[in-house]
Design a protein around this motif. Structure first.
Motif, PDB file in Angstrom:
ATOM      1  N   LEU A   1       0.820  -1.211   0.000  1.00 56.33           N
ATOM      2  CA  LEU A   1       0.000   0.000   0.000  1.00 56.33           C
ATOM      3  C   LEU A   1       0.855   1.262   0.000  1.00 56.33           C
ATOM      4  O   LEU A   1       0.545   2.227  -0.705  1.00 56.33           O
ATOM      5  CB  LEU A   1      -0.959  -0.012   1.184  1.00 56.33           C
ATOM      6  CG  LEU A   1      -2.075  -1.051   1.098  1.00 56.33           C
ATOM      7  CD1 LEU A   1      -2.822  -1.154   2.420  1.00 56.33           C
ATOM      8  CD2 LEU A   1      -3.026  -0.747  -0.039  1.00 56.33           C
ATOM      9  N   LYS A   2       1.951   1.268   0.747  1.00 54.69           N
ATOM     10  CA  LYS A   2       2.861   2.421   0.731  1.00 54.69           C
ATOM     11  C   LYS A   2       3.474   2.598  -0.655  1.00 54.69           C
ATOM     12  O   LYS A   2       3.657   3.717  -1.121  1.00 54.69           O
ATOM     13  CB  LYS A   2       3.985   2.233   1.751  1.00 54.69           C
ATOM     14  CG  LYS A   2       3.569   2.430   3.174  1.00 54.69           C
ATOM     15  CD  LYS A   2       4.776   2.197   4.079  1.00 54.69           C
ATOM     16  CE  LYS A   2       4.370   2.003   5.507  1.00 54.69           C
ATOM     17  NZ  LYS A   2       5.519   1.658   6.370  1.00 54.69           N
ATOM     18  N   THR A   3       3.811   1.491  -1.297  1.00 54.94           N
ATOM     19  CA  THR A   3       4.442   1.539  -2.615  1.00 54.94           C
ATOM     20  C   THR A   3       3.510   2.120  -3.677  1.00 54.94           C
ATOM     21  O   THR A   3       3.958   2.836  -4.564  1.00 54.94           O
ATOM     22  CB  THR A   3       4.915   0.131  -3.032  1.00 54.94           C
ATOM     23  OG1 THR A   3       5.832  -0.359  -2.049  1.00 54.94           O
ATOM     24  CG2 THR A   3       5.594   0.147  -4.391  1.00 54.94           C
ATOM     25  N   VAL A   4       2.235   1.839  -3.592  1.00 59.91           N
ATOM     26  CA  VAL A   4       1.296   2.286  -4.632  1.00 59.91           C
ATOM     27  C   VAL A   4       0.483   3.512  -4.219  1.00 59.91           C
ATOM     28  O   VAL A   4      -0.358   3.968  -4.986  1.00 59.91           O
ATOM     29  CB  VAL A   4       0.343   1.148  -5.066  1.00 59.91           C
ATOM     30  CG1 VAL A   4       1.131  -0.030  -5.594  1.00 59.91           C
ATOM     31  CG2 VAL A   4      -0.589   0.726  -3.943  1.00 59.91           C
ATOM     32  N   ALA A   5       0.763   4.063  -3.055  1.00 62.68           N
ATOM     33  CA  ALA A   5      -0.052   5.149  -2.510  1.00 62.68           C
ATOM     34  C   ALA A   5       0.203   6.490  -3.196  1.00 62.68           C
ATOM     35  O   ALA A   5       0.650   7.457  -2.580  1.00 62.68           O
ATOM     36  CB  ALA A   5       0.169   5.265  -1.007  1.00 62.68           C
ATOM     37  N   HIS A   6      -0.078   6.540  -4.469  1.00 59.80           N
ATOM     38  CA  HIS A   6       0.012   7.789  -5.240  1.00 59.80           C
ATOM     39  C   HIS A   6      -0.863   7.603  -6.479  1.00 59.80           C
ATOM     40  O   HIS A   6      -0.840   6.537  -7.104  1.00 59.80           O
ATOM     41  CB  HIS A   6       1.465   8.055  -5.638  1.00 59.80           C
ATOM     42  CG  HIS A   6       1.673   9.407  -6.210  1.00 59.80           C
ATOM     43  ND1 HIS A   6       1.347   9.720  -7.509  1.00 59.80           N
ATOM     44  CD2 HIS A   6       2.141  10.545  -5.657  1.00 59.80           C
ATOM     45  CE1 HIS A   6       1.624  10.987  -7.729  1.00 59.80           C
ATOM     46  NE2 HIS A   6       2.108  11.517  -6.621  1.00 59.80           N
ATOM     47  N   PRO A   7      -1.619   8.624  -6.856  1.00 64.17           N
ATOM     48  CA  PRO A   7      -2.503   8.487  -8.019  1.00 64.17           C
ATOM     49  C   PRO A   7      -1.782   8.052  -9.299  1.00 64.17           C
ATOM     50  O   PRO A   7      -2.304   7.229 -10.059  1.00 64.17           O
ATOM     51  CB  PRO A   7      -3.118   9.876  -8.185  1.00 64.17           C
ATOM     52  CG  PRO A   7      -3.018  10.504  -6.844  1.00 64.17           C
ATOM     53  CD  PRO A   7      -1.783   9.928  -6.203  1.00 64.17           C
ATOM     54  N   THR A   8      -0.581   8.560  -9.534  1.00 65.85           N
ATOM     55  CA  THR A   8       0.163   8.180 -10.736  1.00 65.85           C
ATOM     56  C   THR A   8       0.556   6.712 -10.681  1.00 65.85           C
ATOM     57  O   THR A   8       0.452   5.988 -11.685  1.00 65.85           O
ATOM     58  CB  THR A   8       1.420   9.066 -10.906  1.00 65.85           C
ATOM     59  OG1 THR A   8       0.996  10.432 -11.017  1.00 65.85           O
ATOM     60  CG2 THR A   8       2.214   8.671 -12.140  1.00 65.85           C
ATOM     61  N   ARG A   9       0.971   6.241  -9.527  1.00 65.73           N
ATOM     62  CA  ARG A   9       1.358   4.831  -9.391  1.00 65.73           C
ATOM     63  C   ARG A   9       0.156   3.909  -9.575  1.00 65.73           C
ATOM     64  O   ARG A   9       0.262   2.863 -10.210  1.00 65.73           O
ATOM     65  CB  ARG A   9       2.032   4.590  -8.048  1.00 65.73           C
ATOM     66  CG  ARG A   9       3.368   5.290  -7.957  1.00 65.73           C
ATOM     67  CD  ARG A   9       4.028   5.056  -6.648  1.00 65.73           C
ATOM     68  NE  ARG A   9       5.224   5.885  -6.555  1.00 65.73           N
ATOM     69  CZ  ARG A   9       6.010   5.932  -5.513  1.00 65.73           C
ATOM     70  NH1 ARG A   9       5.765   5.185  -4.456  1.00 65.73           N
ATOM     71  NH2 ARG A   9       7.068   6.708  -5.509  1.00 65.73           N
ATOM     72  N   LEU A  10      -0.970   4.299  -9.036  1.00 65.70           N
ATOM     73  CA  LEU A  10      -2.186   3.508  -9.246  1.00 65.70           C
ATOM     74  C   LEU A  10      -2.582   3.495 -10.716  1.00 65.70           C
ATOM     75  O   LEU A  10      -3.001   2.468 -11.248  1.00 65.70           O
ATOM     76  CB  LEU A  10      -3.322   4.044  -8.380  1.00 65.70           C
ATOM     77  CG  LEU A  10      -3.162   3.810  -6.876  1.00 65.70           C
ATOM     78  CD1 LEU A  10      -4.183   4.620  -6.093  1.00 65.70           C
ATOM     79  CD2 LEU A  10      -3.274   2.329  -6.546  1.00 65.70           C
ATOM     80  N   ALA A  11      -2.415   4.632 -11.386  1.00 66.51           N
ATOM     81  CA  ALA A  11      -2.731   4.707 -12.815  1.00 66.51           C
ATOM     82  C   ALA A  11      -1.785   3.823 -13.629  1.00 66.51           C
ATOM     83  O   ALA A  11      -2.206   3.178 -14.599  1.00 66.51           O
ATOM     84  CB  ALA A  11      -2.657   6.155 -13.294  1.00 66.51           C
ATOM     85  N   ILE A  12      -0.514   3.765 -13.244  1.00 72.04           N
ATOM     86  CA  ILE A  12       0.454   2.896 -13.920  1.00 72.04           C
ATOM     87  C   ILE A  12       0.012   1.437 -13.794  1.00 72.04           C
ATOM     88  O   ILE A  12      -0.008   0.692 -14.776  1.00 72.04           O
ATOM     89  CB  ILE A  12       1.866   3.089 -13.323  1.00 72.04           C
ATOM     90  CG1 ILE A  12       2.421   4.467 -13.689  1.00 72.04           C
ATOM     91  CG2 ILE A  12       2.814   1.968 -13.788  1.00 72.04           C
ATOM     92  CD1 ILE A  12       3.659   4.873 -12.906  1.00 72.04           C
TER      93      ILE A  12
END
Length: 102
Positions: A20-31
């Protein structure tokens, strides 16, 4: 302390927190969302699809690769990224179906 039959182990909680810390950014979720529907994408393709600056996108991609969520292969001057941990797509499904009222 409340206990139930479905209590998660400390190890599973720590792994979930790491992801969750690794993906906790809108751009990372979009990737993750984009790579879930493609076998692999180049940095340029991701930049165009996300309308994001290459330097910022590369920062996110490198971080996610170092933490084990993405694969990266180089073909000439192009780098192609793909999902290494496809189970992370379950987070996208969860987000899409979440009806939290925050």
């Amino acid at each position: 302390m409340i206990t139930t039959d479905k209590t998660l182990s400390r190890e599973k909680l720590e792994k979930a927190a790491f992801i969750l810390k690794t993906v906790a950014h809108p751009t990372r979720l979009a990737i993750i969302d984009l790579l879930g529907s493609q076998e692999k994408m180049s940095v340029n393709e991701l930049c165009r699809a996300l309308d994001c600056e290459q330097s910022l996108l590369s920062h996110h991609l490198i971080n996610m690769k170092l933490k084990g969520l993405l694969n990266c292969e180089q073909d000439g001057q192009n780098r192609f990224y793909s999902l290494k941990e496809r189970d992370v797509l379950k987070l996208i499904d969860c987000i899409e179906n979440c009806d939290c009222r925050m």
